[in-house]
Structure formats: C-alpha cells, structure tokens
Design an enzyme around this catalytic site. Structure first.
Site, PDB file in Angstrom:
ATOM      1  N   CYS A 115       0.818  -1.225   0.000  1.00  0.00           N
ATOM      2  CA  CYS A 115       0.000   0.000   0.000  1.00  0.00           C
ATOM      3  C   CYS A 115       0.848   1.270   0.000  1.00  0.00           C
ATOM      4  O   CYS A 115       0.384   2.329  -0.413  1.00  0.00           O
ATOM      5  CB  CYS A 115      -0.925   0.010   1.208  1.00  0.00           C
ATOM      6  SG  CYS A 115      -1.986  -1.424   1.223  1.00  0.00           S
ATOM      7  N   HIS A 260      -3.777   7.096   1.157  1.00  0.00           N
ATOM      8  CA  HIS A 260      -3.971   5.774   0.556  1.00  0.00           C
ATOM      9  C   HIS A 260      -5.388   5.332   0.872  1.00  0.00           C
ATOM     10  O   HIS A 260      -5.849   5.455   2.012  1.00  0.00           O
ATOM     11  CB  HIS A 260      -2.945   4.792   1.134  1.00  0.00           C
ATOM     12  CG  HIS A 260      -3.331   3.363   0.931  1.00  0.00           C
ATOM     13  ND1 HIS A 260      -3.620   2.859  -0.313  1.00  0.00           N
ATOM     14  CD2 HIS A 260      -3.526   2.340   1.806  1.00  0.00           C
ATOM     15  CE1 HIS A 260      -3.963   1.588  -0.184  1.00  0.00           C
ATOM     16  NE2 HIS A 260      -3.913   1.250   1.090  1.00  0.00           N
ATOM     17  N   ASN A 290      -9.879  -0.685  -2.494  1.00  0.00           N
ATOM     18  CA  ASN A 290      -8.468  -0.468  -2.166  1.00  0.00           C
ATOM     19  C   ASN A 290      -7.624  -1.065  -3.298  1.00  0.00           C
ATOM     20  O   ASN A 290      -7.579  -2.281  -3.461  1.00  0.00           O
ATOM     21  CB  ASN A 290      -8.165  -1.159  -0.827  1.00  0.00           C
ATOM     22  CG  ASN A 290      -6.708  -1.060  -0.412  1.00  0.00           C
ATOM     23  OD1 ASN A 290      -5.847  -0.653  -1.189  1.00  0.00           O
ATOM     24  ND2 ASN A 290      -6.428  -1.446   0.824  1.00  0.00           N
TER      25      ASN A 290
HETATM   26  O1  UT7 Z   1      -4.494  -1.142   2.588  1.00  0.00           O
HETATM   27  C1  UT7 Z   1      -3.708  -1.858   3.486  1.00  0.00           C
HETATM   28  C2  UT7 Z   1      -4.076  -1.593   4.850  1.00  0.00           C
HETATM   29  N1  UT7 Z   1      -5.355  -2.193   5.175  1.00  0.00           N
HETATM   30  C3  UT7 Z   1      -6.132  -1.602   6.049  1.00  0.00           C
HETATM   31  O2  UT7 Z   1      -5.834  -0.533   6.491  1.00  0.00           O
HETATM   32  C4  UT7 Z   1      -7.380  -2.343   6.484  1.00  0.00           C
HETATM   33  C5  UT7 Z   1      -7.632  -2.068   7.931  1.00  0.00           C
HETATM   34  N2  UT7 Z   1      -8.734  -2.833   8.494  1.00  0.00           N
HETATM   35  C6  UT7 Z   1     -10.015  -2.653   8.121  1.00  0.00           C
HETATM   36  O3  UT7 Z   1     -10.307  -1.845   7.256  1.00  0.00           O
HETATM   37  C7  UT7 Z   1     -11.095  -3.417   8.869  1.00  0.00           C
HETATM   38  O4  UT7 Z   1     -10.485  -4.172   9.891  1.00  0.00           O
HETATM   39  C8  UT7 Z   1     -11.924  -4.357   7.968  1.00  0.00           C
HETATM   40  C9  UT7 Z   1     -12.850  -3.524   7.094  1.00  0.00           C
HETATM   41  C10 UT7 Z   1     -11.027  -5.191   7.084  1.00  0.00           C
HETATM   42  C11 UT7 Z   1     -12.790  -5.298   8.794  1.00  0.00           C
HETATM   43  O5  UT7 Z   1     -13.619  -4.565   9.660  1.00  0.00           O
HETATM   44  P1  UT7 Z   1     -13.717  -4.939  11.198  1.00  0.00           P
HETATM   45  O6  UT7 Z   1     -14.657  -3.979  11.779  1.00  0.00           O
HETATM   46  O7  UT7 Z   1     -12.333  -4.968  11.760  1.00  0.00           O
HETATM   47  O8  UT7 Z   1     -14.386  -6.373  11.147  1.00  0.00           O
HETATM   48  P2  UT7 Z   1     -13.842  -7.761  11.703  1.00  0.00           P
HETATM   49  O9  UT7 Z   1     -12.839  -8.337  10.783  1.00  0.00           O
HETATM   50  O10 UT7 Z   1     -13.480  -7.648  13.147  1.00  0.00           O
HETATM   51  O11 UT7 Z   1     -15.156  -8.624  11.608  1.00  0.00           O
HETATM   52  C12 UT7 Z   1     -16.320  -8.302  12.375  1.00  0.00           C
HETATM   53  C13 UT7 Z   1     -17.416  -9.284  12.015  1.00  0.00           C
HETATM   54  C14 UT7 Z   1     -16.970 -10.750  12.123  1.00  0.00           C
HETATM   55  O12 UT7 Z   1     -18.100 -11.498  12.548  1.00  0.00           O
HETATM   56  P3  UT7 Z   1     -18.266 -11.931  14.085  1.00  0.00           P
HETATM   57  O13 UT7 Z   1     -17.047 -12.757  14.413  1.00  0.00           O
HETATM   58  O14 UT7 Z   1     -18.324 -10.650  14.857  1.00  0.00           O
HETATM   59  O15 UT7 Z   1     -19.528 -12.713  14.074  1.00  0.00           O
HETATM   60  C15 UT7 Z   1     -16.652 -11.122  10.712  1.00  0.00           C
HETATM   61  O16 UT7 Z   1     -16.778 -12.497  10.474  1.00  0.00           O
HETATM   62  O17 UT7 Z   1     -17.821  -9.090  10.653  1.00  0.00           O
HETATM   63  C16 UT7 Z   1     -17.674 -10.332   9.939  1.00  0.00           C
HETATM   64  N3  UT7 Z   1     -17.254 -10.023   8.574  1.00  0.00           N
HETATM   65  C17 UT7 Z   1     -18.126  -9.788   7.572  1.00  0.00           C
HETATM   66  N4  UT7 Z   1     -19.464  -9.787   7.531  1.00  0.00           N
HETATM   67  C18 UT7 Z   1     -20.042  -9.490   6.348  1.00  0.00           C
HETATM   68  C19 UT7 Z   1     -15.986  -9.884   8.095  1.00  0.00           C
HETATM   69  N5  UT7 Z   1     -16.026  -9.570   6.808  1.00  0.00           N
HETATM   70  C20 UT7 Z   1     -17.326  -9.503   6.451  1.00  0.00           C
HETATM   71  C21 UT7 Z   1     -17.994  -9.207   5.230  1.00  0.00           C
HETATM   72  N6  UT7 Z   1     -19.352  -9.214   5.231  1.00  0.00           N
HETATM   73  N7  UT7 Z   1     -17.329  -8.905   4.114  1.00  0.00           N
END
Ligand code: UT7
Length: 333
Positions: A115, A260, A290
């Site tokens: 990134c 970014h 992204n």
């Molecule tokens: O560009 C390089 C750098 N990258 C970044 O900066 C990315 C940084 N991180 C993020 O943007 C966020 O962490 C994400 C958008 C990737 C994820 O969001 P989050 O709020 O951290 O969600 P999470 O991974 O903790 O997941 C929360 C819940 C989980 O379910 P439970 O365990 O709470 O039941 C996941 O299984 O959301 C679920 N989940 C989804 N649900 C629907 C994860 N992905 C999805 C999805 N659709 N696509």
C-alpha cells in the site's frame, strides 16, 4: 540540486464494475456491512478473458500520463513500477513497460511495498532526479488483485476491500526548487509482516508443496484487520506531521491530502484528527475499493482532473500498509 515536478498524470481501471450486491451473490456478505465498515460501494475487477494485467493496465495509464506531460515514451529516462501483484514472479513489471511502450533501453525497477508502494516509488524517482541522474521518470502503481482473492465466505474479510487498477505519473527535473516534491518520508516495521501477508507461493512453500497440501490456502491474503486499522491511524498521523515539520509547515498549510485508500473510516479519522474540511481530503475508495499501490496515484489523478489540485497548492500524500510500511510525500504543486 534540482526539484522533481509531476508533469503528467493518468489512470486506468477495468470497465467491469463489481458492486457489493454482486459480492453478496457469491459469499455471505452484504452492502450494508461493506459500506458501514469500509465506505466501499463498488470496485473494478478485471473480467475473465480480458488481456489486462498489472503491467498492461500500468502501460495504459502511463500512455495518458506521458501524453499529458507533453512527452513521448522516447523522452523517459527511467521506469519505477510499484505493485504487489506482478505479472510474473520474475522479471518485474517495469521491464514490461519498457517493451510495451517501445521505449529506449532505459533502466526499470519494481518496488514491492504494497500500500505504500507508490509513495516509495515516488521517493525513489525523486532521488534520481534531484541528484541530476535522470530528467524524466515514469512512476507507475498498478494492481491486479481480483485473480488472487478468496471469493468464498472464508475470504470475505479481505476480498470485499480490494479492487484492480493502475495510475501513472511523469516526474520531471525542474530548476525551481520552491516547487515540486519538497520531501519524502519512509518507514517500515517488519515485526508485523504477518499481519497482512500473502505467504505463498514462495520459495519456502513452492507450488508442488502447495498442491500436495490442499488445505494450505496461504496463497490468499491474510489480514488482522483490526490490528492493521489501529496501526494505520497512528502511523498516518505521525508521517503527515513528520512531513509538515520537515518543511516548517502546519496543518493549516495543507490544500489537499490524498491518503492511501485503505478504508474510508481511516481517511475520515485522519481528516477529523487534523481538522480538515471535505474539500481538503480526496477519497474515491467508494468507487474503486483499495487498489493498494495504485490507490494514491488514481486518487491524485482524479483529484487533479476534477480541478481540486491547483498550481501552488500544498499537496500531501500519505500511505500505510503491509510490511508494515508507511510514508508521506509533501508537494508544492
Ligand atoms: O491497505 C492496506 C491496509 N489495510 C487496512 O488498512 C485495512 C484495515 N482494516 C479494516 O479496514 C477493517 O479491519 C476491515 C474492514 C477489514 C474489517 O472490519 P472490522 O470492523 O475490523 O471487522 P472484523 O474483521 O473484526 O469482523 C467483524 C465481524 C466478524 O463477525 P463476528 O465474528 O463478529 O460474528 C466477521 O466475520 O464481521 C464479519 N465479517 C463480515 N461480515 C459481512 C468480516 N467480513 C465480512 C464481510 N461481510 N465482508
């Protein structure tokens, strides 16, 4: 010493739009979750049967940038290509650009900083220009993510974020050192390499080993999203401040911040933290997702095309991502 000025910008994205609803048909996800957590509405994915790749898209963006710089490919002295999704394990995409654009046998390097790739690429090109070694450098950021993503529910935490695309800039030597790239700031922290990684195929775990172990899906990206998010907001802020301080500037001097495009919530957090208005921060993750090394240059090009980057503006580019790597570029336009 000379200054490096961006004299041409271009970007290319595939026509194929993939909406959040499209994704919800192939995995357990939904538009509401994706928009709420990331701000993304749709992304472009290279469709099956297309000839587009990172190098091909990079060449398309580069042609536009070179033309807008009022140059031809024969005027380019060097190529810097940033990507994490190269066409081949080796050689890199830079040399493909030399061939595709029928350029002289100029040097070409690939930058592998995910990134932060475009920030690292711009910084690298800037050094070659400031020391007088080259006059016109083509700097490209391009990614073909979609073919390497886990498009099942297991991969949803990562797959919904990424899009394909490319952007390019021509960096040109100038005598006026009050304009152009004022400074660049680069950092890395390998302790967190495994927090956002594609582990295989690698020489340690090559294709025969992978094929022998069908349960091994380490060829898909793995991310500790929350950890990456928390580090991103801290490092973005630090490296923007570092750039401003280096040039005796303050937040009030910023005309345009191009972060970014990792997650709209990260950009909004930074915007709030620095007290910037909507006109001072440009985001287009809503449309493209992204695009990693391509995201800053696509956003910069689109902002410039919309007339949001003007002569004499102070433009700040900032990136954070896998590695971890992060960096900023301070530009007097
Ligand atoms: O560009 C390089 C750098 N990258 C970044 O900066 C990315 C940084 N991180 C993020 O943007 C966020 O962490 C994400 C958008 C990737 C994820 O969001 P989050 O709020 O951290 O969600 P999470 O991974 O903790 O997941 C929360 C819940 C989980 O379910 P439970 O365990 O709470 O039941 C996941 O299984 O959301 C679920 N989940 C989804 N649900 C629907 C994860 N992905 C999805 C999805 N659709 N696509």
């Amino acid at each position: 010493m000379y200054s490096s000025k961006i004299t041409g910008l271009g970007f290319y994205v595939p026509d194929n739009v993939v909406t959040n609803d499209d994704l919800s048909k192939i995995m357990d996800t939904n538009d509401e979750w994706i928009q709420e957590r990331t701000g993304i509405k749709e992304r472009r994915w290279i469709p099956e049967g297309s000839d587009d790749t990172s190098a091909v898209m990079g060449a398309k963006a580069a042609k536009i940038a070179i033309e807008r710089a009022g140059l031809t490919s024969k005027d380019i002295d060097f190529i810097v290509f940033a990507t994490l999704s190269p066409d081949y394990f080796f050689p890199g995409c830079g040399i493909q650009i030399q061939e595709m654009l029928e350029m002289d046998t100029v040097g070409a390097i690939d930058i592998r900083n995910q990134c932060s790739g475009f920030v690292y690429a711009l910084s690298t090109a800037d050094q070659f220009i400031k020391t007088g070694m080259y006059k016109n450098i083509l700097v490209i950021g391009a990614e073909f993510h979609s073919n390497g993503l886990d498009k099942t529910t297991q991969g949803r935490g990562v797959t919904v974020i990424f899009g394909d695309g490319a952007g390019a800039a021509v960096l040109t030597r100038e005598e006026d050192t009050t304009k152009g790239i004022l400074s660049t700031h680069l950092h890395s922290q390998g302790a967190y390499a495994d927090k956002l990684i594609v582990e295989s195929p690698s020489i340690r775990n090559w294709v025969p080993e992978l094929m022998a172990n069908p349960k091994d899906t380490s060829y898909f990206p793995e991310m500790d999203g929350k950890f990456v998010f928390k580090n991103a907001v801290v490092r973005f802020s630090e490296v923007i401040n570092e750039g401003l301080e280096k040039n005796n500037l303050t937040v009030d001097d910023i005309d345009m911040l191009i972060p970014h495009q990792a997650n709209l919530r990260i950009s909004q957090f930074i915007q709030r933290k620095f007290g910037l208005s909507d006109d001072q921060v440009f985001n287009n993750i809503q449309k493209y997702g992204n695009t990693t090394a391509a995201s800053i240059i696509i956003a910069l090009t689109e902002a410039w095309e919309k007339g949001k980057v003007k002569d004499n503006n102070l433009v700040v580019l900032a990136a954070f991502g896998s590695g971890f790597t992060w960096g900023s570029v301070i530009i007097r336009w």
